[in-house]
Design an enzyme around this catalytic site. Sequence first.
Site, mmCIF file in Angstrom:
data_model
loop_
_atom_site.group_PDB
_atom_site.id
_atom_site.type_symbol
_atom_site.label_atom_id
_atom_site.label_comp_id
_atom_site.label_asym_id
_atom_site.label_seq_id
_atom_site.Cartn_x
_atom_site.Cartn_y
_atom_site.Cartn_z
ATOM 1 N N GLU A 183 -0.952 -8.616 5.131
ATOM 2 C CA GLU A 183 -0.667 -8.661 6.623
ATOM 3 C C GLU A 183 -2.024 -8.661 7.441
ATOM 4 O OE1 GLU A 183 -0.372 -6.156 4.664
ATOM 5 O OE2 GLU A 183 -0.681 -4.315 5.940
ATOM 6 N N CYS B 26 0.700 -1.098 -0.070
ATOM 7 C CA CYS B 26 -0.064 -0.187 -0.069
ATOM 8 C C CYS B 26 0.872 1.255 0.014
ATOM 9 C CB CYS B 26 -0.987 -0.148 1.253
ATOM 10 S SG CYS B 26 -2.352 1.024 0.817
ATOM 11 N N HIS C 10 -3.409 -5.867 0.943
ATOM 12 C CA HIS C 10 -2.819 -6.240 2.502
ATOM 13 C C HIS C 10 -2.653 -7.557 2.868
ATOM 14 C CE1 HIS C 10 -2.474 -1.839 3.775
ATOM 15 N NE2 HIS C 10 -3.472 -1.592 2.658
#
Lengths: 239, 80
Positions: A209, A105, A207
């Site tokens: 994560e 990002c 994302h």
Amino acid sequence: MSSVAQIVTPKQGAEADVRPRVGIVVFPGSNDDRDMASALAGLGAEVEMVWHRDRTLPEGLTGVAIPGGFSYGDYLRAGAMARFSPVMRQVEARAATGLPVLGVCNGFQILCESGLLPGALVPNRDRRFVCRDVWVRVEDPGRFDAGLSPGRELEIPIKHARGAYMIDLKRPARVALRYAGPNPNGSNDAIAGVVSEAGNVLGLMPHPEHAVDPLLGSTDGAPLLRAFLAGCRGDGTEA
Amino acid sequence: MKVRILISPRPGILDPEGSAVAQALSELGYTEVTEVRAGRVIRLELDADDPEQARLRAVEMCEKLLANPVIEIYEIEIEH
């Protein structure tokens, strides 16, 4: 022979013996740094937070992750100021000699602004901040392809206002990930992530994560982060 | 010396702000507007001996930080 191979223990014996050591760069305005640390640590990495003003990277790093957020308030352009942080000079120098680097990002925007990845990110086509799970298809993740076969589709969240990837299509980049469903932000050729020509720098808008725990809806981010960590250990086709 | 830097999206690059403004203008009846590109203006005051020197420094600033040549174009105006 990459510099990574010189740092990590040679590939033999149990993988667990060779824990990747990843530095996570923290800028004023980063907000996914701790999620990244927790996700990578959960997958077996040793993580170390690195402040953006640091002039050296910690000893023995086998990879660097640049997390999402709004570094320097996204002023001027997302990532435009962060690229001049002292720590980024180190990251640029080490990336040039093969150190694996992951940017998610805002991290992707910073890698593009710094020239480690081609192209740039502009505001979303529909002028809205988009926050939802999307499907992405794996294409060419460079060094980070361990366990990730091309064509595999993963459901991973995106959350961004400036995620439309723009690139000169006459000089195409190595596309790591493409949106498999409707293009959520108007990026060129539905590109969701790219890898550098040398294959050791990966940037993506989704994302991974945030998708490593079933509690949060998807664990499809784990294979991507595992492939990154494998690249940090010197595994992967191009390592 | 005063320097004005106009930065706008490179032709062909997505400009959601420009298209929103174009739509609003058309709804207000300004149907003669055929294209809108929205950018930003940066004004600088700087110490320079002559306009040419100021321009050269401004070009350097644009290339390095103020504009991203991948997605933006810029014009520099020196105000005397």
